[in-house]
Design a protein around this motif. Structure first.
Motif, PDB file in Angstrom:
ATOM      1  N   VAL A 289       0.839  -1.187   0.000  1.00  0.00           N
ATOM      2  CA  VAL A 289       0.000   0.000   0.000  1.00  0.00           C
ATOM      3  C   VAL A 289       0.870   1.231   0.000  1.00  0.00           C
ATOM      4  O   VAL A 289       2.037   1.173   0.343  1.00  0.00           O
ATOM      5  CB  VAL A 289      -0.940   0.029   1.224  1.00  0.00           C
ATOM      6  CG1 VAL A 289      -1.920  -1.114   1.153  1.00  0.00           C
ATOM      7  CG2 VAL A 289      -0.163   0.007   2.499  1.00  0.00           C
ATOM      8  N   GLY A 290       0.288   2.342  -0.398  1.00  0.00           N
ATOM      9  CA  GLY A 290       1.061   3.570  -0.465  1.00  0.00           C
ATOM     10  C   GLY A 290       0.355   4.709   0.192  1.00  0.00           C
ATOM     11  O   GLY A 290      -0.655   4.547   0.848  1.00  0.00           O
ATOM     12  N   SER A 291       0.874   5.874  -0.007  1.00  0.00           N
ATOM     13  CA  SER A 291       0.353   7.037   0.683  1.00  0.00           C
ATOM     14  C   SER A 291      -0.481   7.895  -0.243  1.00  0.00           C
ATOM     15  O   SER A 291      -0.588   7.649  -1.423  1.00  0.00           O
ATOM     16  CB  SER A 291       1.530   7.828   1.239  1.00  0.00           C
ATOM     17  OG  SER A 291       1.714   9.032   0.602  1.00  0.00           O
ATOM     18  N   VAL A 292      -1.019   8.937   0.318  1.00  0.00           N
ATOM     19  CA  VAL A 292      -1.786   9.894  -0.458  1.00  0.00           C
ATOM     20  C   VAL A 292      -0.856  10.817  -1.206  1.00  0.00           C
ATOM     21  O   VAL A 292       0.338  10.887  -0.937  1.00  0.00           O
ATOM     22  CB  VAL A 292      -2.706  10.733   0.460  1.00  0.00           C
ATOM     23  CG1 VAL A 292      -3.787   9.874   1.038  1.00  0.00           C
ATOM     24  CG2 VAL A 292      -1.935  11.415   1.543  1.00  0.00           C
ATOM     25  N   GLU A 293      -1.450  11.548  -2.148  1.00  0.00           N
ATOM     26  CA  GLU A 293      -0.659  12.497  -2.902  1.00  0.00           C
ATOM     27  C   GLU A 293      -0.019  13.515  -1.970  1.00  0.00           C
ATOM     28  O   GLU A 293      -0.484  13.747  -0.872  1.00  0.00           O
ATOM     29  CB  GLU A 293      -1.549  13.211  -3.919  1.00  0.00           C
ATOM     30  CG  GLU A 293      -2.746  13.871  -3.290  1.00  0.00           C
ATOM     31  CD  GLU A 293      -3.762  14.290  -4.304  1.00  0.00           C
ATOM     32  OE1 GLU A 293      -3.576  15.368  -4.870  1.00  0.00           O
ATOM     33  OE2 GLU A 293      -4.714  13.547  -4.513  1.00  0.00           O
ATOM     34  N   GLY A 294       1.067  14.102  -2.383  1.00  0.00           N
ATOM     35  CA  GLY A 294       1.689  15.130  -1.577  1.00  0.00           C
ATOM     36  C   GLY A 294       2.990  14.693  -0.937  1.00  0.00           C
ATOM     37  O   GLY A 294       3.688  15.502  -0.372  1.00  0.00           O
TER      38      GLY A 294
ATOM     39  N   ALA B 265      -9.582   9.412   3.490  1.00  0.00           N
ATOM     40  CA  ALA B 265      -9.286   9.085   4.885  1.00  0.00           C
ATOM     41  C   ALA B 265      -8.600   7.727   4.987  1.00  0.00           C
ATOM     42  O   ALA B 265      -7.644   7.565   5.755  1.00  0.00           O
ATOM     43  CB  ALA B 265     -10.570   9.104   5.708  1.00  0.00           C
ATOM     44  N   PHE B 266      -9.061   6.740   4.215  1.00  0.00           N
ATOM     45  CA  PHE B 266      -8.410   5.433   4.212  1.00  0.00           C
ATOM     46  C   PHE B 266      -6.990   5.535   3.668  1.00  0.00           C
ATOM     47  O   PHE B 266      -6.075   4.889   4.173  1.00  0.00           O
ATOM     48  CB  PHE B 266      -9.211   4.414   3.394  1.00  0.00           C
ATOM     49  CG  PHE B 266     -10.384   3.800   4.120  1.00  0.00           C
ATOM     50  CD1 PHE B 266     -10.394   3.648   5.505  1.00  0.00           C
ATOM     51  CD2 PHE B 266     -11.484   3.352   3.416  1.00  0.00           C
ATOM     52  CE1 PHE B 266     -11.462   3.068   6.174  1.00  0.00           C
ATOM     53  CE2 PHE B 266     -12.561   2.760   4.066  1.00  0.00           C
ATOM     54  CZ  PHE B 266     -12.556   2.624   5.444  1.00  0.00           C
ATOM     55  N   LYS B 267      -6.784   6.351   2.649  1.00  0.00           N
ATOM     56  CA  LYS B 267      -5.430   6.528   2.106  1.00  0.00           C
ATOM     57  C   LYS B 267      -4.493   7.135   3.148  1.00  0.00           C
ATOM     58  O   LYS B 267      -3.368   6.686   3.316  1.00  0.00           O
ATOM     59  CB  LYS B 267      -5.461   7.420   0.866  1.00  0.00           C
ATOM     60  CG  LYS B 267      -5.951   6.728  -0.367  1.00  0.00           C
ATOM     61  CD  LYS B 267      -5.864   7.690  -1.537  1.00  0.00           C
ATOM     62  CE  LYS B 267      -6.358   7.087  -2.799  1.00  0.00           C
ATOM     63  NZ  LYS B 267      -6.181   8.003  -3.941  1.00  0.00           N
ATOM     64  N   ARG B 268      -4.971   8.171   3.836  1.00  0.00           N
ATOM     65  CA  ARG B 268      -4.139   8.792   4.882  1.00  0.00           C
ATOM     66  C   ARG B 268      -3.808   7.781   5.977  1.00  0.00           C
ATOM     67  O   ARG B 268      -2.680   7.705   6.446  1.00  0.00           O
ATOM     68  CB  ARG B 268      -4.855  10.001   5.487  1.00  0.00           C
ATOM     69  CG  ARG B 268      -4.783  11.252   4.669  1.00  0.00           C
ATOM     70  CD  ARG B 268      -5.304  12.472   5.429  1.00  0.00           C
ATOM     71  NE  ARG B 268      -6.670  12.309   5.890  1.00  0.00           N
ATOM     72  CZ  ARG B 268      -7.757  12.608   5.181  1.00  0.00           C
ATOM     73  NH1 ARG B 268      -7.624  13.079   3.955  1.00  0.00           N
ATOM     74  NH2 ARG B 268      -8.956  12.436   5.690  1.00  0.00           N
ATOM     75  N   ALA B 269      -4.821   7.024   6.387  1.00  0.00           N
ATOM     76  CA  ALA B 269      -4.613   6.028   7.453  1.00  0.00           C
ATOM     77  C   ALA B 269      -3.649   4.938   6.988  1.00  0.00           C
ATOM     78  O   ALA B 269      -2.789   4.513   7.751  1.00  0.00           O
ATOM     79  CB  ALA B 269      -5.950   5.428   7.872  1.00  0.00           C
ATOM     80  N   ALA B 270      -3.760   4.509   5.732  1.00  0.00           N
ATOM     81  CA  ALA B 270      -2.840   3.494   5.201  1.00  0.00           C
ATOM     82  C   ALA B 270      -1.417   4.025   5.168  1.00  0.00           C
ATOM     83  O   ALA B 270      -0.465   3.308   5.499  1.00  0.00           O
ATOM     84  CB  ALA B 270      -3.279   3.060   3.799  1.00  0.00           C
ATOM     85  N   ALA B 271      -1.269   5.284   4.831  1.00  0.00           N
ATOM     86  CA  ALA B 271       0.060   5.905   4.808  1.00  0.00           C
ATOM     87  C   ALA B 271       0.661   5.924   6.211  1.00  0.00           C
ATOM     88  O   ALA B 271       1.854   5.680   6.391  1.00  0.00           O
ATOM     89  CB  ALA B 271      -0.003   7.303   4.245  1.00  0.00           C
ATOM     90  N   GLU B 272      -0.159   6.206   7.221  1.00  0.00           N
ATOM     91  CA  GLU B 272       0.322   6.218   8.600  1.00  0.00           C
ATOM     92  C   GLU B 272       0.751   4.826   9.042  1.00  0.00           C
ATOM     93  O   GLU B 272       1.727   4.680   9.756  1.00  0.00           O
ATOM     94  CB  GLU B 272      -0.750   6.762   9.542  1.00  0.00           C
ATOM     95  CG  GLU B 272      -0.988   8.243   9.367  1.00  0.00           C
ATOM     96  CD  GLU B 272      -2.136   8.774  10.204  1.00  0.00           C
ATOM     97  OE1 GLU B 272      -2.599   8.042  11.113  1.00  0.00           O
ATOM     98  OE2 GLU B 272      -2.568   9.904   9.977  1.00  0.00           O
ATOM     99  N   VAL B 273       0.017   3.802   8.621  1.00  0.00           N
ATOM    100  CA  VAL B 273       0.388   2.415   8.936  1.00  0.00           C
ATOM    101  C   VAL B 273       1.748   2.105   8.341  1.00  0.00           C
ATOM    102  O   VAL B 273       2.605   1.521   8.982  1.00  0.00           O
ATOM    103  CB  VAL B 273      -0.686   1.422   8.437  1.00  0.00           C
ATOM    104  CG1 VAL B 273      -0.186  -0.011   8.545  1.00  0.00           C
ATOM    105  CG2 VAL B 273      -1.966   1.599   9.211  1.00  0.00           C
ATOM    106  N   VAL B 274       1.958   2.529   7.107  1.00  0.00           N
ATOM    107  CA  VAL B 274       3.211   2.294   6.394  1.00  0.00           C
ATOM    108  C   VAL B 274       4.371   2.994   7.087  1.00  0.00           C
ATOM    109  O   VAL B 274       5.461   2.454   7.222  1.00  0.00           O
ATOM    110  CB  VAL B 274       3.100   2.746   4.922  1.00  0.00           C
ATOM    111  CG1 VAL B 274       4.447   2.747   4.235  1.00  0.00           C
ATOM    112  CG2 VAL B 274       2.116   1.867   4.181  1.00  0.00           C
ATOM    113  N   GLU B 275       4.124   4.224   7.568  1.00  0.00           N
ATOM    114  CA  GLU B 275       5.186   5.021   8.187  1.00  0.00           C
ATOM    115  C   GLU B 275       5.606   4.499   9.545  1.00  0.00           C
ATOM    116  O   GLU B 275       6.698   4.800  10.000  1.00  0.00           O
ATOM    117  CB  GLU B 275       4.720   6.470   8.302  1.00  0.00           C
ATOM    118  CG  GLU B 275       4.619   7.153   6.958  1.00  0.00           C
ATOM    119  CD  GLU B 275       3.971   8.521   7.042  1.00  0.00           C
ATOM    120  OE1 GLU B 275       3.637   8.986   8.156  1.00  0.00           O
ATOM    121  OE2 GLU B 275       3.783   9.139   5.981  1.00  0.00           O
TER     122      GLU B 275
END
Length: 141
Positions: free
Chosen positions: A6-11, A130-140
């Protein structure tokens, strides 16, 4: 569709291996697996929005390339459970135990939660993001 990561949101910084369209699938180059993702729809018993909330979560996950993740319904039936989960109301969408629409210092409550979208639920685009942001936080982490 097979998504191994999975990846993060744009930005995020260019060149870091992450790609995400505003509403499209998210991908990453060799980071973590979807098995690290746990999505819940938390509700009070007899929540009138249960079926719609689960359907919305499934659609949002499919739209961002996470169709293998099946949201789990978690009933919050007591004030103690609400306080333990910092539950702001029903329905709440969570990824890995965290509310994807965090409301800050809101008291735990066995009540309805109203969003700005149709029928008091979040807008599909807002839930995707919101799911994208949360997935990015999991990855980080």
């Amino acid at each position: 569709m097979s998504m191994g990561a999975v990846g993060s949101v744009e930005g995020q910084a260019a060149g870091d291996g992450w790609k995400a369209a505003a509403d499209g699938p998210i991908t990453a180059s060799g980071c973590c697996t979807m098995e690290a993702m746990n999505v819940e729809v938390l509700v009070v018993p007899e929540c009138p929005h249960l079926a719609s909330a689960v359907e919305l979560a499934v659609t949002a996950l499919e739209d961002i390339g996470l169709s293998r993740i099946e949201p789990r319904v978690t009933m919050i039936a007591t004030q103690d459970e609400a306080e333990a989960r910092q539950f702001p109301g029903s329905p709440t969408f969570a990824m890995n135990g965290r509310d994807v629409f965090e409301v800050g210092d809101h008291p735990a409550s066995l009540s309805c939660r109203l969003y700005q979208g149709a029928d008091g639920l979040p807008d599909l685009r807002a839930l995707r993001q919101a799911f994208k942001r949360a997935a990015a936080e999991v990855v980080e982490r």
